[in-house]
Write a protein that holds these residues in place. Structure first.
Motif, short mmCIF file in Angstrom:
data_model
loop_
_atom_site.label_atom_id
_atom_site.label_comp_id
_atom_site.label_asym_id
_atom_site.label_seq_id
_atom_site.Cartn_x
_atom_site.Cartn_y
_atom_site.Cartn_z
N ILE A 166 53.78 47.44 36.60
CA ILE A 166 54.64 46.77 37.59
C ILE A 166 54.36 47.31 38.98
O ILE A 166 54.22 46.56 39.95
CB ILE A 166 56.12 46.93 37.20
N PHE A 167 54.26 48.65 39.11
CA PHE A 167 53.98 49.25 40.42
C PHE A 167 52.60 48.84 40.94
O PHE A 167 52.43 48.57 42.13
CB PHE A 167 54.07 50.78 40.36
N ALA A 215 51.94 46.78 44.36
CA ALA A 215 51.06 47.31 45.40
C ALA A 215 49.96 46.31 45.74
O ALA A 215 49.63 46.12 46.92
CB ALA A 215 50.45 48.64 44.94
N LEU A 216 49.43 45.67 44.74
CA LEU A 216 48.39 44.67 44.96
C LEU A 216 48.95 43.48 45.74
O LEU A 216 48.32 42.99 46.69
CB LEU A 216 47.80 44.20 43.63
N LYS A 275 48.62 51.91 29.26
CA LYS A 275 49.37 52.13 30.48
C LYS A 275 50.82 51.76 30.23
O LYS A 275 51.13 50.87 29.45
CB LYS A 275 48.82 51.29 31.62
N SER A 276 51.71 52.44 30.94
CA SER A 276 53.13 52.14 30.78
C SER A 276 53.46 50.84 31.51
O SER A 276 52.81 50.49 32.49
CB SER A 276 53.97 53.28 31.33
N PRO A 277 54.48 50.15 31.05
CA PRO A 277 54.88 48.92 31.74
C PRO A 277 55.31 49.17 33.18
O PRO A 277 55.06 48.35 34.05
CB PRO A 277 56.06 48.41 30.91
#
Length: 71
Positions: A9-10, A14-15, A3-5
């Protein structure tokens, strides 16, 4: 699967927003501040452009000075 960094981060943001009421409150405050800044900048641009002479006024002044300079 890698997964991309930025995606990580997103997902973390969101969490945090989904779980924490404090995070939602802080996000709302940031959104309001951001909207306030954008609206203030838009008002400043409107005020500055309102002070500028129009193209027609500039052309009229140029034409008037040409007539004064002609013999």
């Amino acid at each position: 699967m890698a997964k991309s960094p930025l995606g990580i981060i997103f997902a973390a943001a969101a969490l945090a927003l989904a779980v924490s009421p404090e995070a939602r409150k802080a996000a709302r405050q940031l959104a309001v501040k951001g909207a306030e800044i954008v609206l203030e900048l838009a008002d400043q641009v409107k005020d500055r452009t309102r002070e500028l002479p129009t193209v027609e006024a500039t052309n009229n002044v140029e034409n008037d000075t040409e007539h004064l300079l002609l013999p």
